[in-house]
Design a protein around this motif. Structure first.
Motif, PDB file in Angstrom:
ATOM      1  N   PRO A 117     -16.562 -16.868  -6.738  1.00  0.00           N
ATOM      2  CA  PRO A 117     -16.153 -17.425  -8.039  1.00  0.00           C
ATOM      3  C   PRO A 117     -14.853 -16.868  -8.592  1.00  0.00           C
ATOM      4  N   SER A 157      -9.392 -17.041 -10.845  1.00  0.00           N
ATOM      5  CA  SER A 157      -9.676 -16.583 -12.205  1.00  0.00           C
ATOM      6  C   SER A 157      -8.939 -15.270 -12.488  1.00  0.00           C
ATOM      7  N   GLY A 164     -16.968 -10.012  -9.773  1.00  0.00           N
ATOM      8  CA  GLY A 164     -15.996 -11.099  -9.703  1.00  0.00           C
ATOM      9  C   GLY A 164     -14.789 -10.846  -8.841  1.00  0.00           C
ATOM     10  N   GLN A 171      -8.775 -21.589  -1.980  1.00  0.00           N
ATOM     11  CA  GLN A 171      -9.648 -22.671  -2.424  1.00  0.00           C
ATOM     12  C   GLN A 171      -9.619 -23.846  -1.450  1.00  0.00           C
ATOM     13  N   ASP A 183     -18.761 -18.782  -1.224  1.00  0.00           N
ATOM     14  CA  ASP A 183     -18.785 -18.979  -2.669  1.00  0.00           C
ATOM     15  C   ASP A 183     -18.263 -17.703  -3.322  1.00  0.00           C
ATOM     16  N   GLN A 206     -18.391 -12.611 -13.164  1.00  0.00           N
ATOM     17  CA  GLN A 206     -17.055 -12.541 -13.747  1.00  0.00           C
ATOM     18  C   GLN A 206     -17.092 -11.978 -15.164  1.00  0.00           C
ATOM     19  N   HIS A 245     -15.938 -21.791 -17.039  1.00  0.00           N
ATOM     20  CA  HIS A 245     -16.545 -21.800 -15.717  1.00  0.00           C
ATOM     21  C   HIS A 245     -16.924 -20.407 -15.229  1.00  0.00           C
ATOM     22  N   TYR A 246     -16.610 -19.364 -15.988  1.00  0.00           N
ATOM     23  CA  TYR A 246     -16.954 -18.007 -15.573  1.00  0.00           C
ATOM     24  C   TYR A 246     -18.470 -17.869 -15.429  1.00  0.00           C
ATOM     25  N   VAL A 247     -18.882 -17.233 -14.328  1.00  0.00           N
ATOM     26  CA  VAL A 247     -20.300 -16.946 -14.104  1.00  0.00           C
ATOM     27  C   VAL A 247     -20.572 -15.497 -14.499  1.00  0.00           C
ATOM     28  N   SER A 275     -18.753 -24.632  -7.142  1.00  0.00           N
ATOM     29  CA  SER A 275     -18.789 -25.853  -7.955  1.00  0.00           C
ATOM     30  C   SER A 275     -17.445 -26.575  -7.920  1.00  0.00           C
ATOM     31  N   PRO A 320     -14.811 -20.791  -5.995  1.00  0.00           N
ATOM     32  CA  PRO A 320     -16.000 -21.190  -6.753  1.00  0.00           C
ATOM     33  C   PRO A 320     -16.642 -22.433  -6.128  1.00  0.00           C
TER      34      PRO A 320
END
Length: 624
Positions: free
Chosen positions: A342, A346, A572, A320, A340, A436, A431-433, A328, A326
């Motif tokens: 995500p 996670s 994911g 990160q 990016d 994921q 926050h999971y898209v 965002s 992620p």
């Protein structure tokens, strides 16, 4: 990380009494250990993390004398001799742990929890209970079914064998306790020494019979892919019952290699990735006693590959901070987005554990309490230990009940139906898209199939011949995360297990507690006159048991994993089956964070297999 649940947090003081005067807690300069001024400007390979997996990979990569290898480790060596003894399996000194806490756990009465994340050379292999088991074959086959060819049981078995050597226990002990194993199916001739202790408590035989009477099948052992029912498990000790771990098995024998350098007490701030998305270098910085960097950072180039081995906690944080994660989150933290991705940080999973206890009013003699109540027995045990024999060779125990859901929950089919009917986004981090959520759906589909069978465990109950145990959830459906501090990149991260946030986890644990009680009502166990102390016989309704679980469960057994998951990117994933990070060249992950679905086992043995396989993958793509 391989730190098991069998730790007693109150044992820190006791363990301190066993410290050797003048013990070298922070290590002298090892032969391959270098200072910052001695670091080369570039290396072929840079390994971020000198924990369990990092030392394995460093060993294997440095076998080629034409390749240079640098290992950067935040922690220090622990050369205290007492760290090798069985007692160290239940007492983890805070100086060798990261001092972070979770956010309040919503399903656990908003309690926070400390972590079991090692900060030491050797990582979790330095601080664990030394129980050396593997999961049932299907747990690893599910990794492959998730989209990771070569990572099923058959693909990993050669690496399980490559890392271990098994030595049988005493013949008379084998005969008395019916200790079983399968050396041909399970073991090879690797660096980690595996055996059984020189002692078992007599009450253990009664407990075995109790599981038989409950209808739980016995297996030869768990390390051959048959980890379900009841079975014996060895410990990673040598024949003198000293800890066999990454430092003395993988590092010490090769520490004089001139092409291997190790620097301790330094944090990897980030990986430097160029405009072509090629990982070029790492930025490292010295730590101070309080964990805060003190002097300017140093950049070291990597000409072939950078391998992240900083564990479930720090591997995602390094990614990160490097701009991989992620979008965002990175934007909020002021980090330039390189890729990016995500899934970075996670998919956090662990084995939450309860610690119920009974009093045995007619226990067999001797028993564990005899060490404190019978001076003659205690003196004999101490004399035996001068020869490295006897009760003090016994660590956290060697017998497990790995109970299939169908033996734990009479309503198991309805439990699985609840899962199928759930809207997963209700119980996942907000926050999971979509990718994921799709990945989680793929995991739960596999888990529903696995948990419907009798050859795979949902609940682990270790038993050691003493009156207390653990009830451990092996296949949790809740998922958490590890995220950088958006206002301070090097400050305390956000760590949220979301333990028991999915109500199905609580339902399975309630059924498990009832099974634990039922075990104590079998004819054999009743000969011990068991009286329930924790949670207490008056706690009977599902609601009361649920409240007990919320108040008492520990979110971690030291088996945290999944935060840089190996899975297809479209569901994911963070790394591919060759362990390279999606979207970045020259960057891979080789530690416990790549596990996509937590296996039903103590994770130490699995991490050795992952690291051995990772080393082969890295070497195969860097032949020249």
């Amino acid at each position: 990380m391989c730190l098991v649940v069998y730790q007693l947090r109150t044992a820190f003081v006791l363990f301190g009494l066993y410290q050797v005067a003048g013990a070298n807690f922070f290590g002298s300069l090892e032969q391959s250990e270098v200072s910052e001024d001695q670091i080369l400007k570039s290396y072929d390979y840079i390994i971020a993390g000198g924990g369990q997996s990092g030392l394995v990979i460093a060993n294997r990569l440095s076998e080629d004398v034409s390749k240079t290898v640098l290992v950067v480790e935040y922690g220090y060596f622990n050369r205290d001799p007492s760290q090798l003894d069985p007692l160290s399996g239940i007492a983890y000194l805070p100086r060798y742990l990261f001092n972070y806490t979770t956010v309040p756990q919503q399903a656990l009465s908003n309690r926070t929890s400390g972590l079991l994340a090692a900060s030491a050379v050797g990582g979790g292999s330095t601080l664990n209970g030394m129980l050396f088991d593997r999961a049932a074959a299907e747990d690893y086959d599910n990794w492959e079914r998730l989209g990771n060819p070569g990572w099923g049981w058959e693909g990993l078995l050669p690496y399980f064998k490559k890392s271990t050597t098994f030595t049988p226990p005493r013949v008379d002990l084998v005969e008395e306790f019916n200790i079983t194993w399968n050396v041909h199916k399970a073991y090879g001739s690797g660096p980690i020494q595996v055996t059984f202790p020189d002692w078992q408590w007599p009450t253990l035989k009664t407990q075995w019979r109790g599981w038989d009477e409950l209808g739980v099948p016995r297996n030869l052992e768990g390390n051959g892919g048959d980890a379900y029912g009841t079975f014996w498990v060895p410990t990673n000790n040598d024949q003198s019952y000293r800890r066999s771990f990454a430092v003395n098995a993988y590092y010490d024998p090769i520490h004089a290699r001139p092409n291997l350098h190790l620097i301790t007490g330094y944090r990897v701030n980030k990986v430097i990735i160029d405009d072509d998305r090629l990982a070029r270098a790492v930025q490292i910085q010295e730590r101070k006693a309080d964990g805060v960097s003190s002097r300017s950072s140093t950049i070291i180039q990597a000409t072939k590959e950078i391998v992240l081995c900083s564990g479930w906690l720090n591997t995602p944080l390094i990614l990160q901070r490097s701009g991989v994660g992620p979008a965002s989150l990175l934007k909020k933290a002021g980090v330039d987005v390189v890729v990016d991705l995500p899934g970075v940080g996670s998919n956090l999973q662990d084995h939450p554990a309860l610690n119920p206890a009974y009093e045995y009013h007619t226990d067999l003699i001797p028993n564990e309490r005899s060490l404190y109540t019978n001076a003659t027995f205690a003196q004999w045990a101490d004399e035996q230990w001068t020869q490295r024999k006897g009760p003090h060779s016994l660590g956290v125990g060697n017998a497990l009940a790995d109970l299939p859901l169908r033996l734990v929950d009479e309503d198991w089919s309805s439990t699985l139906a609840v899962l199928q009917a759930q809207d997963p986004s209700t119980y996942l981090p907000k926050h999971y898209v979509k990718d994921q959520i799709d990945g989680y759906n793929a995991q739960t589909k596999l888990l529903r199939s696995t948990l419907s069978k009798l050859n795979n465990g949902a609940i682990e109950i270790p038993f050691t011949g003493v009156n207390r145990s653990y009830v451990v959830l092996e296949k949790p459906f809740s998922r958490g995360n590890v995220l950088i501090n958006t206002t301070d990149l090097y400050g305390a991260p956000t760590i949220d297990y979301q333990t028991n946030f999915n109500p199905v986890d609580v339902k399975i644990l309630i059924a498990a507690l009832r099974t634990y009680r039922k075990w104590h009502t079998t004819p054999s166990m009743m000969t011990l006159t068991p009286v329930e102390i924790i949670p207490g016989a008056n706690i009977t309704t599902d609601q009361d048991l649920s409240h007990y679980i919320a108040r008492s469960i520990d979110p971690t057994s030291g088996h945290s994993c999944g935060t840089a998951s190996m899975a297809p990117r479209k569901i994911g994933g963070v790394v591919s089956p060759d362990l390279t990070v999606y979207g970045v060249k020259g960057l891979s992950v080789g530690d416990i964070s790549i596990i996509p679905m937590i296996p039903g086992t103590h994770t130490c043995s699995t991490v050795y297999a992952i690291a051995e396989k990772a080393a082969d993958l890295i070497k195969s793509r860097n032949i020249y």
